[in-house]
Scaffold this motif. Structure first.
Motif: not given
Length: 218
Positions: A31-44
């Motif tokens: 698997t692989g791919g890309s996408g926007p950040l999650t809220r948790d990822q943005d905060n971290m």
């Protein structure tokens, strides 16, 4: 797994006789791919960019199955990274003036370095002290958001025998609960067990669901 061994180099400033080596582990997931950040990822990510590494990174010594070999340990790390998309996720710089990431990229294949320390001849107390020292020193080194995985591994070995595993986890790679799961999976893999497929939502799926909820609320 393909491993490449770099030339040994001095490892610990207070122990000039100790040498370690870097082993490159290659992974190839399905698997692989890309996408926007999650809220948790943005905060971290904001915490990683703002705070000192010692506030973001957490070291721990993971249990090693009895009789585990160094080769089995390296193979288990490869399988662990392939198993969990969060470990294969990087955050490239965004296009804004401060370069803050606005996307996540899950790598289907790649490589990472594992430090192997030859620690033969040490008793359990000395091994524990060496593992703790290695973790403390590594915590102060930043973990790059653009690299995978955002966990650094150090293996203490006696020739082919695996003695200890030291992990330094960046909070943008795994929180405490996720780290506990990684330790359980690592132990099972290093013991030669097969694990069922991961059923938890991936970070990309979570980000898509969050966007869907925001769109529905408008």
């Amino acid at each position: 797994m393909t491993a490449h061994h770099a030339a040994p180099h001095d490892a610990a400033p207070n122990d000039p006789t100790r040498t370690d080596r870097q082993v490159t582990v290659r992974f190839a997931a399905t698997t692989g791919g890309s996408g926007p950040l999650t809220r948790d990822q943005d905060n971290m990510i904001r915490c990683v960019r703002r705070d000192a590494p010692e506030q973001i990174n957490k070291e721990s010594v993971w249990p090693v199955p009895p009789g585990a070999t160094l080769a089995a340990g390296l193979e288990a790390l490869r399988a662990l990274v392939e198993r969990h998309e969060s470990l294969r996720t990087s955050f490239p710089p965004g296009f804004g003036p401060d370069g803050f990431p606005d996307s996540q990229v899950v790598h289907g294949s790649g490589r990472f370095a594992v430090t192997v320390v030859e620690a033969g001849g040490l008793d359990d107390r000395e091994l524990d002290a060496l593992a703790a020292e290695s973790g403390r020193a590594d915590v102060a080194v930043p973990v790059e958001l653009t690299a995978v995985p955002r966990i650094r591994f150090t293996l203490l070995a006696d020739g082919p025998e695996l003695l200890r595993l030291v992990a330094v986890v960046c909070h943008a790679g795994a929180d405490a609960a996720a780290t506990d799961l990684l330790i359980q999976d690592w132990y099972a893999l290093a013991a030669g067990k097969e694990l069922p497929p991961v059923t938890a939502p991936t970070p990309i799926q979570i980000a898509a669901a969050e966007r869907g909820r925001r769109a529905a609320a408008r």
